[in-house]
Design a protein around this motif. Structure first.
Motif, mmCIF file in Angstrom:
data_model
loop_
_atom_site.group_PDB
_atom_site.id
_atom_site.type_symbol
_atom_site.label_atom_id
_atom_site.label_comp_id
_atom_site.label_asym_id
_atom_site.label_seq_id
_atom_site.Cartn_x
_atom_site.Cartn_y
_atom_site.Cartn_z
ATOM 1 N N LEU A 118 0.828 -1.204 0.000
ATOM 2 C CA LEU A 118 0.000 0.000 0.000
ATOM 3 C C LEU A 118 0.862 1.253 0.000
ATOM 4 O O LEU A 118 0.588 2.220 -0.715
ATOM 5 C CB LEU A 118 -0.938 0.004 1.212
ATOM 6 C CG LEU A 118 -2.007 -1.088 1.248
ATOM 7 C CD1 LEU A 118 -2.834 -0.968 2.518
ATOM 8 C CD2 LEU A 118 -2.902 -1.000 0.019
ATOM 9 N N GLY A 119 1.911 1.230 0.796
ATOM 10 C CA GLY A 119 2.823 2.365 0.825
ATOM 11 C C GLY A 119 3.556 2.559 -0.486
ATOM 12 O O GLY A 119 3.801 3.688 -0.911
ATOM 13 N N THR A 146 0.262 7.720 -3.264
ATOM 14 C CA THR A 146 0.727 9.007 -3.789
ATOM 15 C C THR A 146 0.236 10.118 -2.852
ATOM 16 O O THR A 146 -0.782 9.970 -2.166
ATOM 17 C CB THR A 146 0.187 9.291 -5.199
ATOM 18 O OG1 THR A 146 -1.245 9.451 -5.141
ATOM 19 C CG2 THR A 146 0.551 8.164 -6.157
ATOM 20 N N LEU A 147 0.969 11.209 -2.847
ATOM 21 C CA LEU A 147 0.570 12.339 -2.012
ATOM 22 C C LEU A 147 -0.773 12.900 -2.458
ATOM 23 O O LEU A 147 -1.601 13.298 -1.627
ATOM 24 C CB LEU A 147 1.641 13.430 -2.061
ATOM 25 C CG LEU A 147 1.457 14.592 -1.086
ATOM 26 C CD1 LEU A 147 1.526 14.105 0.356
ATOM 27 C CD2 LEU A 147 2.505 15.670 -1.338
ATOM 28 N N ASP A 148 -1.010 12.918 -3.754
ATOM 29 C CA ASP A 148 -2.296 13.419 -4.261
ATOM 30 C C ASP A 148 -3.456 12.605 -3.690
ATOM 31 O O ASP A 148 -4.482 13.161 -3.280
ATOM 32 C CB ASP A 148 -2.330 13.363 -5.789
ATOM 33 C CG ASP A 148 -1.482 14.457 -6.425
ATOM 34 O OD1 ASP A 148 -1.141 15.425 -5.720
ATOM 35 O OD2 ASP A 148 -1.158 14.336 -7.620
ATOM 36 N N LEU A 162 -9.091 5.144 1.933
ATOM 37 C CA LEU A 162 -7.657 4.884 1.822
ATOM 38 C C LEU A 162 -7.012 4.810 3.205
ATOM 39 O O LEU A 162 -6.229 3.888 3.501
ATOM 40 C CB LEU A 162 -6.999 5.984 0.986
ATOM 41 C CG LEU A 162 -5.465 5.997 0.942
ATOM 42 C CD1 LEU A 162 -4.933 4.701 0.350
ATOM 43 C CD2 LEU A 162 -4.972 7.202 0.151
ATOM 44 N N LEU A 163 -7.333 5.759 4.071
ATOM 45 C CA LEU A 163 -6.772 5.756 5.420
ATOM 46 C C LEU A 163 -7.214 4.521 6.198
ATOM 47 O O LEU A 163 -6.434 3.957 6.974
ATOM 48 C CB LEU A 163 -7.192 7.027 6.154
ATOM 49 C CG LEU A 163 -6.569 8.323 5.627
ATOM 50 C CD1 LEU A 163 -7.190 9.527 6.334
ATOM 51 C CD2 LEU A 163 -5.056 8.328 5.800
ATOM 52 N N ALA A 208 6.784 5.275 -0.185
ATOM 53 C CA ALA A 208 7.912 5.282 -1.115
ATOM 54 C C ALA A 208 8.017 6.576 -1.913
ATOM 55 O O ALA A 208 9.118 7.082 -2.144
ATOM 56 C CB ALA A 208 7.799 4.088 -2.066
ATOM 57 N N GLU A 209 6.891 7.121 -2.354
ATOM 58 C CA GLU A 209 6.931 8.330 -3.178
ATOM 59 C C GLU A 209 7.640 9.481 -2.468
ATOM 60 O O GLU A 209 8.386 10.238 -3.084
ATOM 61 C CB GLU A 209 5.516 8.760 -3.553
ATOM 62 C CG GLU A 209 5.476 10.011 -4.441
ATOM 63 C CD GLU A 209 4.086 10.576 -4.590
ATOM 64 O OE1 GLU A 209 3.470 10.351 -5.637
ATOM 65 O OE2 GLU A 209 3.604 11.236 -3.646
ATOM 66 N N GLN A 210 7.400 9.603 -1.156
ATOM 67 C CA GLN A 210 7.979 10.708 -0.388
ATOM 68 C C GLN A 210 9.237 10.303 0.377
ATOM 69 O O GLN A 210 9.923 11.158 0.941
ATOM 70 C CB GLN A 210 6.942 11.251 0.593
ATOM 71 C CG GLN A 210 5.719 11.855 -0.081
ATOM 72 C CD GLN A 210 6.067 13.063 -0.925
ATOM 73 O OE1 GLN A 210 6.824 13.935 -0.500
ATOM 74 N NE2 GLN A 210 5.526 13.119 -2.136
#
Length: 204
Positions: free
Chosen positions: A25-26, A30-32, A42-43, A56-58
């Motif tokens: 999931l991580g 995405t931040l968006d 999602l949360l 991973a994106e951040q």
């Protein structure tokens, strides 16, 4: 943003495939998607399946479990904020949110008294109520609104302006400063984004 003290396993010790397998999931997050107004589902998935995940994106750990977050916040021995690549330090330099222990206490002490619960209620209850009433009155004739843009953002900026002693004519300026700070936090690995944020900080 806190980091575990040395000795805690980190995803950079794993292969990319291993990170995706352990934190699917991580890896897909995405931040968006995380910042969408309808992110409740999602949360919920994150809390149920990956309450601690590698975003991973951040390039950061993301904790969505309240219990684990409380444990993290209450254990300054195991988890610290004083790390070289803390995005807030990279963008804004040394300040209260990027130091621990006595140095944190030194930065925090000027604000501790004026922002105690009793002091805040005494100074800002009426101002906050006025902000809420004005925003709700503006929304009411429309019958519907996107609450982030129509209420949450102007409320936060307005109250910040009240705390800083700024007038209504400067609210947009405060909002613009906040926006640049937020962009800097997201793009803290981007030298151009950091430069824009620091230029805005100096100008304002």
């Amino acid at each position: 943003r806190r980091r575990a003290q040395p000795g805690t396993s980190a995803p950079n010790a794993m292969s990319s495939a291993g990170v995706v397998e352990r934190f699917p999931l991580g890896a897909a997050l995405t931040l968006d998607a995380l910042e969408r107004y309808d992110n409740a589902a999602l949360l919920h998935r994150l809390r149920e399946h990956e309450p601690v995940t590698w975003f991973a994106e951040q390039g950061v750990w993301l904790v969505t479990s309240r219990a684990l977050f409380d444990e993290l916040q209450m254990d300054p021995v195991r988890f610290v904020v004083d790390i070289p690549d803390n995005p807030q330090r990279v963008v804004l330099g040394d300040q209260m949110l990027v130091v621990d222990g006595e140095e944190h206490a030194r930065h925090r002490s000027p604000f501790a008294g004026p922002f105690k619960h009793s002091a805040v209620r005494e100074r800002f209850t009426e101002l906050v109520a006025q902000r809420v009433d004005a925003l709700l009155e503006a929304i009411a004739p429309r019958g519907a609104a996107e609450l982030s843009a129509a209420f949450a953002s102007p409320f936060a900026v307005g109250v910040a302006g009240d705390v800083l002693g700024l007038g209504l004519e400067q609210i947009q300026e405060v909002h613009d400063i906040y926006t640049v700070f937020a962009e800097g936090m997201v793009g803290y690995r981007d030298a151009a984004a950091r430069a824009r944020d620091r230029k805005s900080t100096r100008l304002n």
